[in-house]
Write a protein that holds these residues in place. Structure first.
Motif, PDB file in Angstrom:
ATOM      1  N   GLY A 141       0.890  -1.329   0.102  1.00 15.12           N
ATOM      2  CA  GLY A 141      -0.116   0.165  -0.063  1.00 15.12           C
ATOM      3  C   GLY A 141       0.779   1.516  -0.042  1.00 15.12           C
ATOM      4  N   ASP A 142       1.967   1.267  -0.175  1.00 14.26           N
ATOM      5  CA  ASP A 142       3.210   2.389  -0.232  1.00 14.26           C
ATOM      6  C   ASP A 142       2.730   3.130  -1.309  1.00 14.26           C
ATOM      7  OD1 ASP A 142       4.327   1.586   2.033  1.00 14.26           O
ATOM      8  OD2 ASP A 142       5.606   0.562   1.097  1.00 14.26           O
ATOM      9  N   ALA A 143       2.103   2.546  -2.494  1.00 11.15           N
ATOM     10  CA  ALA A 143       1.896   3.419  -3.753  1.00 11.15           C
ATOM     11  C   ALA A 143       0.627   2.869  -4.511  1.00 11.15           C
ATOM     12  CB  ALA A 143       3.065   3.412  -4.614  1.00 11.15           C
ATOM     13  N   ASP A 144       0.051   3.971  -5.295  1.00 10.89           N
ATOM     14  CA  ASP A 144      -1.235   3.042  -6.146  1.00 10.89           C
ATOM     15  C   ASP A 144      -0.467   2.713  -7.577  1.00 10.89           C
ATOM     16  OD1 ASP A 144      -2.935   4.021  -4.321  1.00 10.89           O
ATOM     17  OD2 ASP A 144      -2.709   6.066  -5.320  1.00 10.89           O
ATOM     18  N   VAL A 183       8.645   1.045 -17.352  1.00 15.72           N
ATOM     19  CA  VAL A 183       7.252   0.530 -17.434  1.00 15.72           C
ATOM     20  C   VAL A 183       6.301   1.008 -16.126  1.00 15.72           C
ATOM     21  CG1 VAL A 183       6.038  -1.954 -17.294  1.00 15.72           C
ATOM     22  CG2 VAL A 183       8.056  -1.596 -18.022  1.00 15.72           C
ATOM     23  N   LEU A 184       5.314   1.289 -16.238  1.00 15.58           N
ATOM     24  CA  LEU A 184       4.490   1.939 -15.333  1.00 15.58           C
ATOM     25  C   LEU A 184       3.353   0.973 -14.838  1.00 15.58           C
ATOM     26  CD1 LEU A 184       3.619   4.502 -13.266  1.00 15.58           C
ATOM     27  CD2 LEU A 184       1.924   5.034 -15.090  1.00 15.58           C
ATOM     28  N   VAL A 185       3.566   0.361 -13.688  1.00 20.31           N
ATOM     29  CA  VAL A 185       2.498  -0.745 -13.475  1.00 20.31           C
ATOM     30  C   VAL A 185       1.855  -0.417 -12.229  1.00 20.31           C
ATOM     31  CG1 VAL A 185       4.311  -2.476 -14.237  1.00 20.31           C
ATOM     32  CG2 VAL A 185       4.303  -1.935 -11.906  1.00 20.31           C
ATOM     33  N   SER A 186       0.715  -1.259 -11.822  1.00 20.87           N
ATOM     34  CA  SER A 186      -0.354  -1.144 -11.012  1.00 20.87           C
ATOM     35  C   SER A 186      -0.819  -2.619 -10.635  1.00 20.87           C
ATOM     36  CB  SER A 186      -1.670  -0.075 -11.131  1.00 20.87           C
ATOM     37  OG  SER A 186      -2.300  -0.771 -12.248  1.00 20.87           O
TER      38      SER A 186
END
Length: 187
Positions: A141-144, A183-186
């Motif tokens: 939960g440190d980042a979205d 790479v932007l990941v979620s």
């Protein structure tokens, strides 16, 4: 653990020098990292708007590089032997310095992490270690979302092409530029 969802990707091709980055000298490593990060973030978020609506607030930055900034290391070694150390080299020798630049430019408030995986990623890829760490940052939960950047300089960046030239002019320039992938990941 949940699989990662790719939101955007970007590559900086080997051999193409990145645009200069104010505050960074003697090496193309930091400009390379910033350029590929900007491409990837712009693909997903559009233009940087650190204070505007839709700013990518809780985005973590994760830099993975097996070799690190070889040209800056060489410039520091050269400066130390000449008893003159350019002050910017100390600042840019910390891999988090360029990540701080990216975070400020884009208004990112997530964690900033730099790792050195055992093996360099091939052009167009990011190391599996980096993706595993990104998944952990998201699970905690440190980042979205996490922007994972893999950047490598070529081996010859360790050895200037002419020993009589200062490292600022010979290391990490010209056709010896490296490659980077973001790479932007979620989840």
């Amino acid at each position: 653990m949940n699989p990662l969802h790719t939101l955007a990707t970007a590559n900086w091709p080997p051999g193409k020098p990145p645009p200069p980055l104010p505050g960074f000298s003697a090496s193309d490593f930091n400009p390379l990292v910033a350029a590929v990060a900007d491409l990837c973030l712009a693909e997903h978020f559009g233009e940087p708007r650190p204070d505007g609506p839709g700013a990518p607030r809780r985005t973590a930055l994760l830099l993975a590089s097996a070799g690190g900034d070889r040209a800056t290391a060489l410039a520091i070694d050269t400066g130390a032997t000449r008893h003159r150390m350019p002050p910017l080299l100390f600042f840019q020798s910390n891999p988090n310095a360029v990540l701080g630049h990216i975070a400020a430019r884009w208004g990112l408030t997530g964690p900033v992490v730099a790792i050195s995986p055992a093996d360099a990623a091939a052009p167009g890829e990011v190391p599996p270690d980096a993706l595993e760490l990104a998944a952990l940052l998201l699970a905690d939960g440190d980042a979205d979302q996490v922007l994972v950047i893999s950047a490598e300089q070529p081996e010859q960046a360790e050895q200037p092409d002419r020993p009589d030239r200062p490292a600022e002019q010979s290391a990490g320039t010209g056709t010896g530029t490296g490659h980077a992938t973001a790479v932007l990941v979620s989840v």
